[in-house]
Scaffold this motif. Sequence first.
Motif, PDB file in Angstrom:
ATOM      1  N   THR A  95      -7.678  45.362 -54.129  1.00 36.27           N
ATOM      2  CA  THR A  95      -6.941  44.704 -53.035  1.00 36.27           C
ATOM      3  C   THR A  95      -7.779  43.576 -52.471  1.00 36.27           C
ATOM      4  N   ALA A 138      -0.364  43.939 -53.064  1.00 32.42           N
ATOM      5  CA  ALA A 138       0.101  42.964 -52.066  1.00 32.42           C
ATOM      6  C   ALA A 138      -0.676  43.113 -50.765  1.00 32.42           C
ATOM      7  N   GLY A 139      -1.770  43.879 -50.790  1.00 40.05           N
ATOM      8  CA  GLY A 139      -2.600  43.927 -49.579  1.00 40.05           C
ATOM      9  C   GLY A 139      -1.926  44.612 -48.407  1.00 40.05           C
ATOM     10  N   SER A 173      -8.282  41.693 -49.346  1.00 37.88           N
ATOM     11  CA  SER A 173      -7.815  41.944 -47.976  1.00 37.88           C
ATOM     12  C   SER A 173      -7.732  40.662 -47.178  1.00 37.88           C
ATOM     13  N   THR A 181       4.642  40.321 -46.914  1.00 36.60           N
ATOM     14  CA  THR A 181       4.671  39.628 -48.200  1.00 36.60           C
ATOM     15  C   THR A 181       5.802  40.135 -49.075  1.00 36.60           C
ATOM     16  N   ILE A 202       0.736  40.022 -43.483  1.00 35.41           N
ATOM     17  CA  ILE A 202       0.506  40.386 -44.894  1.00 35.41           C
ATOM     18  C   ILE A 202       1.445  41.515 -45.300  1.00 35.41           C
ATOM     19  N   SER A 240      -1.240  39.618 -52.230  1.00 35.40           N
ATOM     20  CA  SER A 240      -1.568  39.475 -50.797  1.00 35.40           C
ATOM     21  C   SER A 240      -2.063  38.075 -50.517  1.00 35.40           C
TER      22      SER A 240
END
Lengths: 184, 382, 189, 432
Positions: free
Chosen positions: A49, B230-231, A51, B352, B349, A124
Amino acid sequence: MKPFDIQPLTQRFPFVHADAFGNALIVPAKNLVSIVEWIQASRLYLCDTLSNVTGVDFLPKVIEEEGKDSEGNSVKIKKNIPGYIEVVYHFYSIELKRGPLTIKVRSNGRDNVRLPSLMPHYRSAEFQEREIFDLYGVYFEGHYDLRRLLMWESFEDFPMRKDYVPPNDNEYEPIASRHSGGDA
Amino acid sequence: MNTSTGYAPRNYKIVKHKDKTLLEVAMGPHHPSTHGVFRMDVKLDGETIIDLIPYFGYLHRNHEKLAEDMTYFSTMPYTDRLDYLCSMTNNWAYALTVEKLANISVPERAEYIRVIIGELTRLVNHMLLVGFYINDLGAIGTPLLYALREREKILDLFEWASGARMMCNYLRFGGIREDVSDEWLASCNKLVDAFPYFLDEYDQLLTGNEIVISRSQGVGVLSKELAINAGITGPMLRASGVNYDLRKTDSYSIYDRFNFRVPLGQFGDCYDRFMLRLLEMRESITILKQALRDIPKGEIQSKVPPVLKPKPGEAYGRIESPKGELGFYLVSDGSVNPYRYRVRPPSLINLTLLRDLCIGHKLADTIIIFGSIDIVLGEVDR
Amino acid sequence: MNGQGILKGMLVTAKNFFGSYVSRERLTTVSYPEGGNTIKEQSRNIPFLVFDGEDPVAGMRCTACQKCEKACPPQCIFIEKDKDERGKALQRPKVFDIDASVCMGCQICVEVCPFESIWMDSNFELSTFNRFEGLQFNREKLLKSNTYFHKIHPQQAQASDDRLAEKERKRLEREAARRAEKSASEPQV
Amino acid sequence: MQDTLNLFVMNIGQWLSANLGTLNNPDQIIVEIARWLRTEFGNWGVVGFILANLMATVPLIAVFSGCFALTTWLERKGLGRIQNRYGPNRVGPYGLFQPMADGIKMLLKEDIVPERADKIGHFLAPVIIMIPAMTGLVFLPIGRNIIAASIDSALLFFFAIGSIVSLSVFMAGWASHNKFSLVGGMRAIAQLVSYEMPLILSAVVVVMFVGSMNTSVIVEAQQIKSWVTSDAPALQCLGQVLGWHVFQPWGLMGFLLLFVSALAEANRSPFDLPEADSEIIAGHLTEYSGFKYALFFLAEYVNTFAIIGICTTLFLGGWNGPNIRPPWSDDPQALLIPGFVWFFLKIFVLMGIMIWIRGTLPRLRIDQLMGFAWKFLLPLAIINLLVAGCFYHMEWYFGWPFSILILCKSYAIVVRLNKSKLVNSNRTYTYA
């Protein structure tokens, strides 16, 4: 969260070196994608991930340095460092519960900056890269839908840059206010 | 395990609508259930969503540019305005990062009060989410007003401790601004004991309700890999079954002293996200009970120079805010003002994947999915 | 799936409906104009200046050091130093403006003020008809007596009075010490 | 003109003295006055004819608009008390003048018509929605022979008129040239049309049993004749209560189906999709303001009253209630307590249940709404029809267990068939 040890990475990619504060890695722009793919896949890191993606703007500045001029006595030498825009990535691994791996990418020169986008690898990064494009003017190649995130479409300038001058449209205030340029 | 999920291939195929004209609706900034000023341009085929483009920036105040001109201390009241529903967790994240940057220590009692305030804010935020989620489902006001009734009691505690109900500006670098009296702790104890009755009332009112079940189960399913990639952080990630709670992994401040459990969802759809918040509220109650039981006496703020000038360096501090991983990235060049002040907004976030979750669902489902993501526009647009 | 969940939910609302007739404390409404407001002692809204004694201007604690002006995040305080007739600077602000439409009540000015002169008022009925004259609190509007301060924030006022007394006692001690030391060094001359 | 007036007054005095003496059936006072007035208007020629007709309809509209005002107050107070707050208590004692205040506010509000809206359609929609709302009231038997029009095909006429509502709602949605109101209008048509089916089928059961569609005959049929004519007062009360159709197995199922589809017809809570305020702002009412909005509001409530009135007439025995014959009167059909007291009591009880449902339940989604109508209510209504048929021809000791068994079994089967595979409500939450 246990931080990563940078040793295997620096061995694998010799052109990577630590930055002034010691805990981040400065990576040249052209092989950022290869490093990121390796980090994602390698058992040691498993950074699954991304961040945080941040843009930082460094103005060109002139610093004096102790230096030996021609006759050998120390005199201050003016050395100007060109300005650049730095994009900082913080990677974390949820699998291994390991701490931040901070990677910095620096652009050469501050106008029409082009850097590789990490969006195909990390969803992200989508909005965060759009925000950096909107506020700093860094064009990310490979981003699927790069447009302004926060400012309105017809806004030309990049507000978060250090040399940005905000327009003087302060509201009419008939009091002794310190907003310079206010109509008071 | 290369998890590069490209943008184009999605788990639903986009039906090319040559013949039919799609109804393009702007679920615009002025819409009853966008939780603030947020616009979604939606292409509708009948009631089904074909495409959804989110637009941000209506509440953009350029908080980060303001912070670059002010001292570290003067920015603290502005952090209240980031996620204005849980102002003290924003203060905490900012204070944590500055303490990491200028390595300031925090006395015991201040740490305990910070945990108590943090968990009370988590209760407030989850109550509001559950209330607004059911209000978006259509129950006009009743569950929301039960949640607001309980929230009032906690806001009175905040006003008693810090002076303001929402914009508390209560934490300082190295501790908190004012000490809390013993009566405050006693009434906090009383509230914490009475809170589970509210949760049971909510369970009985909602979790078994067939309409709530049929409308939110199977809606907006989020797979584990896509969420990690996707965080997504916070309850939305744990609803998909990923065990990632910063209070456990980072164990920042004194969270390692409390034993509490982290609930994980199974399917990652709207119902799991809704249930996760209810279960997390019960865990926060256990933390509050332990913290209130063994809070020590002592001073509440360590010695800090009035005008803080940290040595050049950078720090990235993050906490488990009720909405997700709220991070602050500070770069200091030794002067009074921070050189770069960056907020990692969990709300932005987590949004997203709004487009991926909503495509293929009905118009009414987008409101539910959007509500279950739990965003606050102050934090999205900063 | 066959309706029990809905019936259970209906029972909860019925319990609340009939409960509100049985026990009054279930109802959360506070009827505002008829009293019953819940202002706590610590609650804060817009700052005010404290003065001791009777005459507001003479007893003013503020010495126009402009620390609060610099520290105020939205820059809503505006101070001008006072000059007596011969032009010598006085330790008192001639103009002390707070723009109440900008002030967000964050209490940072109270923390940085070294002279305990600015405190937060909990009075929230500030509505006026125009934005400029109405919400510009000049010095006269801001100055309030110490007794008022004791009335709205008893504990804070008491604590600040103790600190001031402490400071006064320390100053007198230093005064006495310096006088004693001067008198001790005088006889040798 | 002067002499006709005092002639008129003198007549009243004379009539009152004549009748008050032997008031043998109290609940017929209004009917007596109406009959007398009609004979009085008879000799006034054309004006009298108009007045006689007006006398039948104007009180109806006045009474039900009064009920509308009372219900808005009841609703806001009820919802308030459910949500732990007082509800309106500032305008008048206990907030009783709140409906008047709302009415005045609605009158004073500017009536904004969107610039590109279809002016005629936008103007006509509230007018057209008033027609079915008001004409629906005509067939409600409010008291013993207090009814505006007691025609033989009352039920048929009522359901025919009731379907105009969807026309006017879509006209409002289409004419206001707003995307959200268009979606709202579409939803309204789908919902109102598909809920007509279970509504009519559950009403047909009663018609099958009673044999006539005339509402006053249906209400008469809900009394146990032998008990009512007996002279023990307790038996008379029970006779008028136990006769209601709702105490039959098929009647209870029919009443539940009718009530649920009435909720949908009147756009009440779990089915208020046409004006779902969290999804499509205010649905077809988005572009209405001022008095047009008030008209829509009034029409919606009066429509709810009409449908609840039909529910009470068909299943809860209209104006029948625990009523005894006054001892002093010799007329076998006289009743002590007037019929309309029971009628309005039942209407407000059902309205209270609707308010209670509105305060609790969230909204259904459009595809679930359709599935609920066609795959849940309709089969149950048809099964209920069959069961009622068999029940009619069976002895009571054989009919009751049979119908109860069949109805419960069919309810369980239909519920299991409707369980969608996405929904598994027994969720396990692991704790890490």
